[in-house]
Design a protein around this motif. Sequence first.
Motif, PDB file in Angstrom:
ATOM      1  N   LEU A  14       3.662 -29.959 -44.293  1.00 14.79           N
ATOM      2  CA  LEU A  14       2.965 -30.187 -43.029  1.00 14.79           C
ATOM      3  C   LEU A  14       3.850 -29.879 -41.834  1.00 14.79           C
ATOM      4  O   LEU A  14       3.380 -29.534 -40.753  1.00 14.79           O
ATOM      5  CB  LEU A  14       2.517 -31.657 -42.940  1.00 14.79           C
ATOM      6  N   LEU A  15       5.193 -29.978 -42.033  1.00 12.83           N
ATOM      7  CA  LEU A  15       6.092 -29.859 -40.887  1.00 12.83           C
ATOM      8  C   LEU A  15       6.302 -28.430 -40.442  1.00 12.83           C
ATOM      9  O   LEU A  15       6.724 -28.164 -39.325  1.00 12.83           O
ATOM     10  CB  LEU A  15       7.456 -30.469 -41.233  1.00 12.83           C
ATOM     11  N   GLY A  16       6.089 -27.494 -41.350  1.00 13.74           N
ATOM     12  CA  GLY A  16       6.382 -26.126 -40.991  1.00 13.74           C
ATOM     13  C   GLY A  16       5.298 -25.421 -40.210  1.00 13.74           C
ATOM     14  O   GLY A  16       5.422 -24.237 -39.916  1.00 13.74           O
ATOM     15  N   LEU A  17       4.195 -26.113 -39.802  1.00 14.83           N
ATOM     16  CA  LEU A  17       3.018 -25.449 -39.253  1.00 14.83           C
ATOM     17  C   LEU A  17       2.574 -26.076 -37.938  1.00 14.83           C
ATOM     18  O   LEU A  17       1.401 -26.260 -37.682  1.00 14.83           O
ATOM     19  CB  LEU A  17       1.872 -25.558 -40.279  1.00 14.83           C
ATOM     20  N   LEU A  18       3.511 -26.402 -37.066  1.00 12.84           N
ATOM     21  CA  LEU A  18       3.194 -27.276 -35.956  1.00 12.84           C
ATOM     22  C   LEU A  18       2.989 -26.594 -34.612  1.00 12.84           C
ATOM     23  O   LEU A  18       2.540 -27.230 -33.667  1.00 12.84           O
ATOM     24  CB  LEU A  18       4.313 -28.315 -35.811  1.00 12.84           C
ATOM     25  N   ASP A  41      -5.876 -34.554 -37.064  1.00 13.77           N
ATOM     26  CA  ASP A  41      -7.171 -34.879 -37.670  1.00 13.77           C
ATOM     27  C   ASP A  41      -7.315 -34.185 -39.022  1.00 13.77           C
ATOM     28  O   ASP A  41      -7.833 -34.757 -39.984  1.00 13.77           O
ATOM     29  CB  ASP A  41      -8.314 -34.459 -36.745  1.00 13.77           C
ATOM     30  N   TYR A  42      -6.849 -32.938 -39.094  1.00 12.09           N
ATOM     31  CA  TYR A  42      -6.875 -32.193 -40.368  1.00 12.09           C
ATOM     32  C   TYR A  42      -5.985 -32.885 -41.396  1.00 12.09           C
ATOM     33  O   TYR A  42      -6.384 -33.070 -42.557  1.00 12.09           O
ATOM     34  CB  TYR A  42      -6.410 -30.756 -40.127  1.00 12.09           C
ATOM     35  N   ALA A  43      -4.783 -33.290 -40.995  1.00 12.96           N
ATOM     36  CA  ALA A  43      -3.868 -33.963 -41.909  1.00 12.96           C
ATOM     37  C   ALA A  43      -4.447 -35.290 -42.393  1.00 12.96           C
ATOM     38  O   ALA A  43      -4.343 -35.635 -43.569  1.00 12.96           O
ATOM     39  CB  ALA A  43      -2.516 -34.191 -41.234  1.00 12.96           C
ATOM     40  N   ALA A  44      -5.072 -36.035 -41.493  1.00  9.36           N
ATOM     41  CA  ALA A  44      -5.668 -37.319 -41.863  1.00  9.36           C
ATOM     42  C   ALA A  44      -6.832 -37.118 -42.828  1.00  9.36           C
ATOM     43  O   ALA A  44      -7.073 -37.956 -43.705  1.00  9.36           O
ATOM     44  CB  ALA A  44      -6.134 -38.052 -40.616  1.00  9.36           C
ATOM     45  N   ARG A  45      -7.527 -36.011 -42.669  1.00  5.84           N
ATOM     46  CA  ARG A  45      -8.686 -35.719 -43.521  1.00  5.84           C
ATOM     47  C   ARG A  45      -8.264 -35.202 -44.894  1.00  5.84           C
ATOM     48  O   ARG A  45      -8.889 -35.553 -45.908  1.00  5.84           O
ATOM     49  CB  ARG A  45      -9.566 -34.685 -42.809  1.00  5.84           C
ATOM     50  N   PRO A  49      -1.838 -39.464 -47.330  1.00  2.00           N
ATOM     51  CA  PRO A  49      -0.554 -40.079 -47.707  1.00  2.00           C
ATOM     52  C   PRO A  49       0.632 -39.425 -47.001  1.00  2.00           C
ATOM     53  O   PRO A  49       1.574 -40.113 -46.596  1.00  2.00           O
ATOM     54  CB  PRO A  49      -0.490 -39.869 -49.224  1.00  2.00           C
ATOM     55  N   GLN A  50       0.597 -38.092 -46.872  1.00  2.00           N
ATOM     56  CA  GLN A  50       1.693 -37.394 -46.211  1.00  2.00           C
ATOM     57  C   GLN A  50       1.744 -37.735 -44.719  1.00  2.00           C
ATOM     58  O   GLN A  50       2.825 -37.893 -44.146  1.00  2.00           O
ATOM     59  CB  GLN A  50       1.555 -35.890 -46.417  1.00  2.00           C
ATOM     60  N   LEU A  51       0.573 -37.854 -44.108  1.00  2.00           N
ATOM     61  CA  LEU A  51       0.527 -38.244 -42.697  1.00  2.00           C
ATOM     62  C   LEU A  51       1.140 -39.626 -42.512  1.00  2.00           C
ATOM     63  O   LEU A  51       1.920 -39.857 -41.580  1.00  2.00           O
ATOM     64  CB  LEU A  51      -0.917 -38.228 -42.193  1.00  2.00           C
ATOM     65  N   ARG A  52       0.814 -40.536 -43.400  1.00  2.00           N
ATOM     66  CA  ARG A  52       1.360 -41.890 -43.325  1.00  2.00           C
ATOM     67  C   ARG A  52       2.874 -41.881 -43.489  1.00  2.00           C
ATOM     68  O   ARG A  52       3.597 -42.597 -42.782  1.00  2.00           O
ATOM     69  CB  ARG A  52       0.720 -42.757 -44.406  1.00  2.00           C
ATOM     70  N   ALA A  53       3.374 -41.060 -44.426  1.00  2.00           N
ATOM     71  CA  ALA A  53       4.812 -41.012 -44.663  1.00  2.00           C
ATOM     72  C   ALA A  53       5.553 -40.378 -43.495  1.00  2.00           C
ATOM     73  O   ALA A  53       6.621 -40.849 -43.093  1.00  2.00           O
ATOM     74  CB  ALA A  53       5.099 -40.242 -45.950  1.00  2.00           C
ATOM     75  N   LEU A  54       5.010 -39.304 -42.932  1.00  2.00           N
ATOM     76  CA  LEU A  54       5.709 -38.568 -41.883  1.00  2.00           C
ATOM     77  C   LEU A  54       5.602 -39.219 -40.510  1.00  2.00           C
ATOM     78  O   LEU A  54       6.570 -39.208 -39.733  1.00  2.00           O
ATOM     79  CB  LEU A  54       5.171 -37.142 -41.811  1.00  2.00           C
ATOM     80  N   TYR A  55       4.414 -39.770 -40.190  1.00  2.00           N
ATOM     81  CA  TYR A  55       4.193 -40.263 -38.833  1.00  2.00           C
ATOM     82  C   TYR A  55       3.708 -41.711 -38.757  1.00  2.00           C
ATOM     83  O   TYR A  55       3.872 -42.367 -37.732  1.00  2.00           O
ATOM     84  CB  TYR A  55       3.178 -39.371 -38.113  1.00  2.00           C
ATOM     85  N   GLY A  56       3.070 -42.185 -39.783  1.00  2.00           N
ATOM     86  CA  GLY A  56       2.541 -43.545 -39.767  1.00  2.00           C
ATOM     87  C   GLY A  56       1.090 -43.622 -39.363  1.00  2.00           C
ATOM     88  O   GLY A  56       0.284 -44.263 -40.029  1.00  2.00           O
ATOM     89  N   ASP A  57       0.725 -42.945 -38.257  1.00  2.00           N
ATOM     90  CA  ASP A  57      -0.661 -42.983 -37.796  1.00  2.00           C
ATOM     91  C   ASP A  57      -0.958 -41.748 -36.939  1.00  2.00           C
ATOM     92  O   ASP A  57      -0.049 -40.990 -36.578  1.00  2.00           O
ATOM     93  CB  ASP A  57      -0.934 -44.263 -37.005  1.00  2.00           C
ATOM     94  N   ASN A  58      -2.230 -41.568 -36.620  1.00  2.00           N
ATOM     95  CA  ASN A  58      -2.655 -40.392 -35.849  1.00  2.00           C
ATOM     96  C   ASN A  58      -2.039 -40.334 -34.450  1.00  2.00           C
ATOM     97  O   ASN A  58      -1.571 -39.266 -34.029  1.00  2.00           O
ATOM     98  CB  ASN A  58      -4.185 -40.349 -35.761  1.00  2.00           C
ATOM     99  N   PRO A  59      -2.033 -41.424 -33.682  1.00  2.00           N
ATOM    100  CA  PRO A  59      -1.458 -41.333 -32.332  1.00  2.00           C
ATOM    101  C   PRO A  59      -0.001 -40.876 -32.336  1.00  2.00           C
ATOM    102  O   PRO A  59       0.413 -40.070 -31.490  1.00  2.00           O
ATOM    103  CB  PRO A  59      -1.604 -42.765 -31.797  1.00  2.00           C
ATOM    104  N   SER A  95     -11.117 -25.925 -44.498  1.00  2.00           N
ATOM    105  CA  SER A  95     -11.382 -26.700 -45.705  1.00  2.00           C
ATOM    106  C   SER A  95     -10.075 -27.254 -46.248  1.00  2.00           C
ATOM    107  O   SER A  95      -9.012 -26.645 -46.104  1.00  2.00           O
ATOM    108  CB  SER A  95     -12.044 -25.802 -46.761  1.00  2.00           C
ATOM    109  N   CYS A  96     -10.142 -28.394 -46.918  1.00  2.00           N
ATOM    110  CA  CYS A  96      -8.943 -28.972 -47.512  1.00  2.00           C
ATOM    111  C   CYS A  96      -8.422 -28.132 -48.664  1.00  2.00           C
ATOM    112  O   CYS A  96      -7.274 -28.295 -49.088  1.00  2.00           O
ATOM    113  CB  CYS A  96      -9.220 -30.393 -47.994  1.00  2.00           C
ATOM    114  N   ASP A  97      -9.238 -27.231 -49.194  1.00  2.00           N
ATOM    115  CA  ASP A  97      -8.795 -26.339 -50.260  1.00  2.00           C
ATOM    116  C   ASP A  97      -8.000 -25.167 -49.704  1.00  2.00           C
ATOM    117  O   ASP A  97      -7.330 -24.458 -50.457  1.00  2.00           O
ATOM    118  CB  ASP A  97      -9.998 -25.804 -51.050  1.00  2.00           C
TER     119      ASP A  97
END
Length: 290
Positions: A14-18, A41-45, A49-59, A95-97
Amino acid sequence: MNTSMKWAKTGLLLLGLLSFSMCGSKTPEQACQEGAKSYCDYAARCYPPQLRALYGDNPTCEGRLYLTCMESFAPGSTATSDSIGGCSKAITTLSCDASVDSQSSCNPTPGTLINGAPCGSNYQCQSTYCKLSVNGSGMTSSCGSCTQRAKVGDSCDATECEFGLGCVTQGTGPAKCVTPAAEGSQCSSGAACQSGLVCTNNLCAKPQYLGPGAACDPSKGPSCDFRIGLYCNGSKICEAVKYANNGEACGSMSNGTLTICQAGAQCIQMGGILGSKICVAPAKDGQACN
């Protein structure tokens, strides 16, 4: 690579595409605010788990990616909120795929700095690649130099491949850039499949993931579904990863479970090689760092 590192590496994709922004007649600040929201929003969708590990939450995710996005407009960049606006739109409908790195609209536009010039963002370089420096401790700097991307057949050990190519190890020789194979095409350890595909039984195919409680084998496929936070435990059963806060124990626990840090904290070994591992939160803005 141990299970903990393998799971974390997947999340770091996720970090390489910011670096992106929103289209329309907006200021860079407005564009990056909307672009960061689209990505988080895409990461949360797709990868909660990766969003939670890297940032904790959307804000928090949006706040950190906004800063990264603003680097797209560094001196030497030719980017504007309009010229790279398609990336945010593409992510919104992705799409998530699929994967963000497969979207050509998210590639940086060539900058004005020549190879060898100091840089901090891919958008500054004519080559679209700023190779960041690494110090003696293995820490990546925020500064580097513009470096030419490798073409098909060229070594990619010291650089990145041109967009659309994959970097693949060639036996004992140097890694080289190759054209990824489509679904159903033959593949091997010396080839690469297109984004979103894996090499299974020497054919490029869509990955199959195991659910909670399924029997697994880290050396074979299919793997546990990391998208919902599963990993293959010591008993070779797909189990949900556990989370730890700052100051709590992390890593492979004595009971065989895998505990990872959340909200961007790192799992650091304390007191030498025999010491325990605990989560250490990243420094806040304005605090000292090393």
